[in-house]
Design an enzyme around this catalytic site. Structure first.
Site, short mmCIF file in Angstrom:
data_model
loop_
_atom_site.label_atom_id
_atom_site.label_comp_id
_atom_site.label_asym_id
_atom_site.label_seq_id
_atom_site.Cartn_x
_atom_site.Cartn_y
_atom_site.Cartn_z
N GLY A 103 -0.04 0.18 8.09
CA GLY A 103 0.47 -0.05 6.73
C GLY A 103 1.19 1.14 6.13
N GLY A 151 2.99 3.43 -0.18
CA GLY A 151 1.68 3.78 -0.74
C GLY A 151 0.88 4.83 0.01
N TYR A 188 -10.99 -10.26 -3.16
CA TYR A 188 -10.63 -8.94 -2.64
C TYR A 188 -11.89 -8.09 -2.40
CZ TYR A 188 -8.78 -4.15 -2.61
OH TYR A 188 -8.50 -2.85 -2.29
P1 NAD Z 1 0.57 -0.80 -0.63
O1 NAD Z 1 0.80 -2.23 -0.93
O2 NAD Z 1 1.60 0.19 -1.02
O3 NAD Z 1 0.27 -0.58 0.93
C1 NAD Z 1 -0.36 -1.51 1.75
C2 NAD Z 1 0.43 -1.58 3.04
O4 NAD Z 1 -0.18 -2.50 3.94
C3 NAD Z 1 1.86 -2.08 2.78
O5 NAD Z 1 2.77 -1.17 3.35
C4 NAD Z 1 1.88 -3.43 3.44
O6 NAD Z 1 3.15 -3.76 3.95
C5 NAD Z 1 0.86 -3.24 4.54
N1 NAD Z 1 0.40 -4.50 5.12
C6 NAD Z 1 0.07 -5.65 4.49
N2 NAD Z 1 -0.21 -6.60 5.40
C7 NAD Z 1 -0.05 -6.05 6.62
C8 NAD Z 1 -0.17 -6.52 7.96
N3 NAD Z 1 -0.53 -7.80 8.23
N4 NAD Z 1 0.06 -5.66 8.99
C9 NAD Z 1 0.43 -4.39 8.75
N5 NAD Z 1 0.59 -3.89 7.51
C10 NAD Z 1 0.35 -4.71 6.46
O7 NAD Z 1 -0.82 -0.44 -1.30
P2 NAD Z 1 -1.81 0.81 -1.07
O8 NAD Z 1 -2.44 1.05 -2.37
O9 NAD Z 1 -1.15 1.93 -0.38
O10 NAD Z 1 -2.92 0.15 -0.11
C11 NAD Z 1 -3.43 0.77 1.04
C12 NAD Z 1 -4.92 0.48 1.18
O11 NAD Z 1 -5.61 1.07 0.08
C13 NAD Z 1 -5.27 -1.01 1.16
O12 NAD Z 1 -6.24 -1.27 2.17
C14 NAD Z 1 -5.89 -1.20 -0.22
O13 NAD Z 1 -6.84 -2.25 -0.23
C15 NAD Z 1 -6.53 0.15 -0.44
N6 NAD Z 1 -6.81 0.48 -1.85
C16 NAD Z 1 -5.80 0.51 -2.77
C17 NAD Z 1 -6.10 0.81 -4.10
C18 NAD Z 1 -5.04 0.85 -5.17
O14 NAD Z 1 -5.38 0.82 -6.35
N7 NAD Z 1 -3.78 0.98 -4.84
C19 NAD Z 1 -7.42 1.07 -4.47
C20 NAD Z 1 -8.43 1.04 -3.51
C21 NAD Z 1 -8.11 0.74 -2.20
#
Ligand code: NAD
Length: 313
Positions: A9, A13, A153
């Site tokens: 991913g 982010g 979630y």
């Molecule tokens: P984001 O949406 O920028 O990044 C998530 C990435 O995962 C994206 O690039 C997306 O394209 C990719 N993705 C989705 N489905 C996919 C698949 N089938 N195969 C490969 N890649 C895939 O958001 P983020 O905040 O960077 O999220 C990253 C992680 O952090 C996630 O697991 C999220 O649950 C976790 N998280 C985020 C937050 C927040 O507030 N942003 C808080 C706690 C945890």
């Protein structure tokens, strides 16, 4: 030699920041394989990596929802050798449960839970054989604490926590460590994807009271919480780096200390009433006072903690 790191991913982010930060290591200790589902979305990452692209940072395709894609990507790596695996890809889902179709729920589990499981299952046997390796899973505070209107979630991250807690114990005898990172809110596309568009959305199948709670209590609260407590992807990447570099990495790694007292409620009161009540108050009672809400909650929480004689550490 260099340590091979594979991250999922990475098109945006947290994943993008972790990939770039590891690639920027002054001693060039890491060979970073930054993967993403769709290579057409690699521009931001490539731009952020600058000169390091094709030097310490390499891009590969990996869709965590596909057995074939995961296998193909791992097979393409020399000797399938991965020293550090970072399972980051994930998607969010908010809204009243009554309004969410079952396939959307399935998709969240398919990505957040089975996506990590699929990846770990493919990489772990080689790590066990070599008696070396490190696995880091980006979970969430919501993997430890359920939050209203994020039920599905949270459930997907709880599932991941349970799966990994079992595995972590098993893996110790193979000299493989498994660590969870539990961020609170982080400013990424994730937040935009979740919160934006929700305001105008219609909920014909949901009763008006629930819609009112969601729209007028939960959503503005969520916006405030991101504003007050939100961390940057950089912060999460630094924390990931410190887990990688620790000689004895912890299993849980909460990135935001403001969540420790909230989680402590859960362990302070085994009936669970304290945490359910606290979240109820946060959503409905403290909402009108949100600007002072968080400090008040902290004050109350510390009060309970003193009463129960517990400390956040
Ligand atoms: P984001 O949406 O920028 O990044 C998530 C990435 O995962 C994206 O690039 C997306 O394209 C990719 N993705 C989705 N489905 C996919 C698949 N089938 N195969 C490969 N890649 C895939 O958001 P983020 O905040 O960077 O999220 C990253 C992680 O952090 C996630 O697991 C999220 O649950 C976790 N998280 C985020 C937050 C927040 O507030 N942003 C808080 C706690 C945890």
């Amino acid at each position: 030699g260099q340590k091979v790191v594979l991250i999922t991913g990475c098109s945006s982010g947290i994943g993008l920041r972790i990939a770039v930060m590891l690639a920027e290591d002054e001693k060039q200790r890491y060979h970073v394989i930054a993967t993403m589902r769709d290579l057409k979305r690699k521009d931001n990452l490539v731009k952020a990596a600058g000169d390091l692209y094709s030097k310490t940072l390499f891009v590969a395709e990996l869709d965590v929802c596909s057995d074939e894609s995961v296998k193909q990507c791992i097979d393409s790596i020399k000797d399938r050798h991965i020293d550090i695996l970072i399972s980051n890809a994930g998607i969010g889902l908010v809204g009243p449960v009554e309004s969410i179709p079952m396939d959307e729920m399935n998709n969240v589990f398919e990505t957040n839970f089975y996506g990590s499981v699929r990846l770990i299952k493919e990489v772990m046997p080689d790590m066990k054989n070599r008696r070396a390796g490190r696995i880091i899973v980006i979970s969430s505070v919501m993997g430890l604490q359920g939050v209203a209107f994020n039920e599905v979630y949270a459930a997907s991250k709880f599932a991941l926590e349970g799966f990994c807690e079992g595995l972590a114990a098993q893996l110790l005898s193979f000299n493989v460590t498994l660590s969870m990172l539990e961020p609170g809110p982080v400013h990424t596309e994730f937040e935009l994807k979740m919160i934006q568009g929700m305001k105008e959305k219609e909920w014909p199948s949901v009763d008006p009271d629930t819609v009112n709670y969601f729209r007028n209590f939960y959503l503005p609260g969520a916006v405030d919480i991101f504003e007050i407590l939100g961390q940057t992807p950089d912060h999460i990447a630094k924390r990931t780096m410190s887990v990688i570099e620790a000689s004895n990495p912890h299993f849980h790694n909460l990135t935001n200390p403001l969540y420790s007292p909230i989680l402590a409620l859960k362990y302070a009161d085994e009936t669970g009433c304290l945490s359910v009540q606290a979240f109820y108050c946060m959503l409905f009672t403290l909402r009108p006072l949100m600007n002072v809400g968080m400090p008040v909650l902290k004050y109350l929480t510390f009060g309970f903690m003193r009463k129960w004689r517990i400390s956040p550490n």
